[in-house]
Design an enzyme around this catalytic site. Structure first.
Site, PDB file in Angstrom:
ATOM      1  N   HIS A 133     -94.360  10.919 -68.480  1.00  0.00           N
ATOM      2  CA  HIS A 133     -94.593  12.559 -69.372  1.00  0.00           C
ATOM      3  C   HIS A 133     -95.952  12.604 -68.733  1.00  0.00           C
ATOM      4  O   HIS A 133     -96.872  13.144 -69.685  1.00  0.00           O
ATOM      5  CB  HIS A 133     -94.532  12.048 -70.826  1.00  0.00           C
ATOM      6  CG  HIS A 133     -93.059  11.965 -71.225  1.00  0.00           C
ATOM      7  ND1 HIS A 133     -92.227  13.046 -71.709  1.00  0.00           N
ATOM      8  CD2 HIS A 133     -92.503  10.878 -71.542  1.00  0.00           C
ATOM      9  CE1 HIS A 133     -91.072  12.409 -72.101  1.00  0.00           C
ATOM     10  NE2 HIS A 133     -91.095  10.918 -71.932  1.00  0.00           N
ATOM     11  N   ASP A 188     -77.340   7.997 -65.615  1.00  0.00           N
ATOM     12  CA  ASP A 188     -76.155   8.592 -66.477  1.00  0.00           C
ATOM     13  C   ASP A 188     -75.514   9.877 -65.841  1.00  0.00           C
ATOM     14  O   ASP A 188     -74.527  10.374 -66.376  1.00  0.00           O
ATOM     15  CB  ASP A 188     -76.499   8.760 -67.743  1.00  0.00           C
ATOM     16  CG  ASP A 188     -77.736  10.010 -67.810  1.00  0.00           C
ATOM     17  OD1 ASP A 188     -78.364  10.375 -66.840  1.00  0.00           O
ATOM     18  OD2 ASP A 188     -77.992  10.562 -68.841  1.00  0.00           O
ATOM     19  N   HIS A 245     -79.610  12.699 -66.170  1.00  0.00           N
ATOM     20  CA  HIS A 245     -80.839  12.705 -66.026  1.00  0.00           C
ATOM     21  C   HIS A 245     -81.326  12.953 -64.375  1.00  0.00           C
ATOM     22  O   HIS A 245     -82.068  13.590 -64.100  1.00  0.00           O
ATOM     23  CB  HIS A 245     -81.723  11.642 -66.413  1.00  0.00           C
ATOM     24  CG  HIS A 245     -81.783  11.538 -68.012  1.00  0.00           C
ATOM     25  ND1 HIS A 245     -80.620  11.264 -68.664  1.00  0.00           N
ATOM     26  CD2 HIS A 245     -82.938  11.825 -68.780  1.00  0.00           C
ATOM     27  CE1 HIS A 245     -81.244  11.467 -70.074  1.00  0.00           C
ATOM     28  NE2 HIS A 245     -82.496  11.860 -70.071  1.00  0.00           N
ATOM     29  N   ASP A 279     -82.847   4.637 -71.758  1.00  0.00           N
ATOM     30  CA  ASP A 279     -83.412   5.602 -72.457  1.00  0.00           C
ATOM     31  C   ASP A 279     -82.453   6.130 -73.575  1.00  0.00           C
ATOM     32  O   ASP A 279     -82.549   7.276 -74.029  1.00  0.00           O
ATOM     33  CB  ASP A 279     -83.906   6.856 -71.616  1.00  0.00           C
ATOM     34  CG  ASP A 279     -84.853   7.604 -72.301  1.00  0.00           C
ATOM     35  OD1 ASP A 279     -85.544   7.298 -73.230  1.00  0.00           O
ATOM     36  OD2 ASP A 279     -84.760   8.960 -71.871  1.00  0.00           O
ATOM     37  N   GLY A 293     -83.510  11.878 -74.422  1.00  0.00           N
ATOM     38  CA  GLY A 293     -82.828  10.465 -74.470  1.00  0.00           C
ATOM     39  C   GLY A 293     -81.301  10.572 -73.863  1.00  0.00           C
ATOM     40  O   GLY A 293     -81.172  11.789 -73.270  1.00  0.00           O
TER      41      GLY A 293
END
Length: 379
Positions: free
Chosen positions: A195, A248, A251, A273, A309
């Site tokens: 981040h 996934d 992302h 996540d 997430g």
């Protein structure tokens, strides 16, 4: 395998080692530990022997970054919710689970860490990952901007007082961040960069200070540019750094996963996540203090479009790595076992080796989890 964790041998299995698959192998479990391994040419020990019919046997998966699942969240600090979330991920192959908290007031993070820490002793959790509050407001994603702050010694002391904190994610460009990295590492905790809007130089300085993980690479950080490599370039180009990949298909594009795998000098680990909606249907959920809406299996902030997430499991992260990104089965499994164990310094698990914990999975030909064993006991 019976409920007492008594000795047993699985035979006619494909044993997934970091560098190869051993066809026709066998594994012997005694007293909750791996007692012995063998190939088709080695005599199978006598006693209670079960033929797996050629299915895969792998170490149990290790997820170092998950916020919840099964309709429950770790980010509340509620122990019953944590039990539900951990049980959900266990059923999908995660035998070692690190509960990730998100940005909140420091006192609340300390309280939640203490509550979750009580579940470490019974093996439900391995520990806690603090993802915030020392993060970039520009790259905060689904983190609550109200509670973001630069690191300071007093806040760090409160957050690190629990022995169950395993990892802290922070943005290297913040005032005091480099000193914070040193304090985190000095406390025996993994320091991660994430981040962040840091430059390549700022990220490298954090790595020099002791940071060893890049939290969900590409996501929640300045992007990679050929004249401005930023945190992505710094992390991929440094053998001291292991990069997290949320595999996934949302992302990260499968081609980016394949590229990052080839480029990561320090290796890569698969993470989920995941948040509470993992394993559940579309609808409204929460991630910490933030409201999240899940549609089509994709979690986003209800106010805005930031991804919040995932709904991923480690089972599917490994399958995606093989089926979508073209990794070999040993490489995909290693990224969910050997590598995260190394990241956390867990030398008692993460591989098929005599003496290690009997955290084991049986996978079918499609790499779906058929059976889960933790500590020699069926889960």
């Amino acid at each position: 395998m019976n409920r007492t964790g008594a000795s047993l041998t699985w035979s006619n299995a494909r044993l997934v080692r970091p560098d190869r698959v051993v066809e026709g192998g066998w594994v012997r479990v005694e007293g909750g530990r791996i007692a012995a391994l063998g190939s088709a040419s080695d005599p199978v020990p006598g006693g209670d022997v079960r033929d797996l019919g050629g299915r895969y046997v792998t170490p149990g998966y290790i997820d170092i970054h998950t916020h919840g699942g099964g309709g429950a969240s770790f980010t509340t600090g509620d122990q019953e919710e944590a039990r539900t979330a951990a049980a959900f991920h266990l059923a999908h192959g995660t035998t070692t689970c690190v509960a990730s908290l998100v940005t909140a007031p420091v006192a609340d993070l300390a309280r939640m860490t203490d509550a979750l820490g009580e579940l470490v002793g019974d093996g439900l959790l391995a520990g806690v990952h603090l993802e915030g509050p020392f993060l970039s407001a520009k790259r905060c994603g689904a983190q609550d901007p109200e509670y973001l702050r630069p690191p300071d010694p007093a806040a760090l002391a409160v957050m690190l007082r629990s022995p169950h904190v395993l990892m802290v994610t922070l943005a290297p460009e913040l005032d005091g961040a480099l000193d914070a990295v040193k304090r985190v590492v000095g406390a025996g905790v993994v320091a991660a960069v994430g981040h962040t809007d840091a430059s390549y130089a700022e990220t490298t300085a954090a790595i020099d200070a002791g940071a060893t993980v890049a939290t969900h690479l590409f996501n929640g950080m300045r992007g990679l540019h050929h004249r401005d490599p930023g945190p992505v370039g710094a992390a991929l180009n440094d053998e001291r750094v292991t990069v997290e990949l949320i595999n996934d298909g949302i992302h990260l594009h499968p081609a980016i996963v394949a590229m990052a795998v080839r480029a990561a000098r320090g290796g890569f680990t698969l993470v989920t996540d995941a948040m509470a909606a993992a394993g559940m249907g579309d609808g409204d959920y929460r991630l910490g203090s933030m409201e999240v809406r899940v549609s089509g299996g994709v979690a986003r902030l209800a106010a805005g479009d930031s991804i919040a997430g995932s709904t991923l499991t480690m089972e599917n992260a490994v399958r995606n790595a093989v089926h979508a990104s073209g990794l070999s089965v040993p490489d995909a499994v290693a990224a969910a076992t050997v590598t995260p164990a190394r990241v956390l310094g867990l030398d008692d698990r993460g591989a098929l080796r005599p003496g290690l914990r009997a955290d084991l999975l049986v996978l079918d030909d499609d790499l779906a989890v058929a059976e889960v064993v933790r500590g020699g006991r069926p889960a």
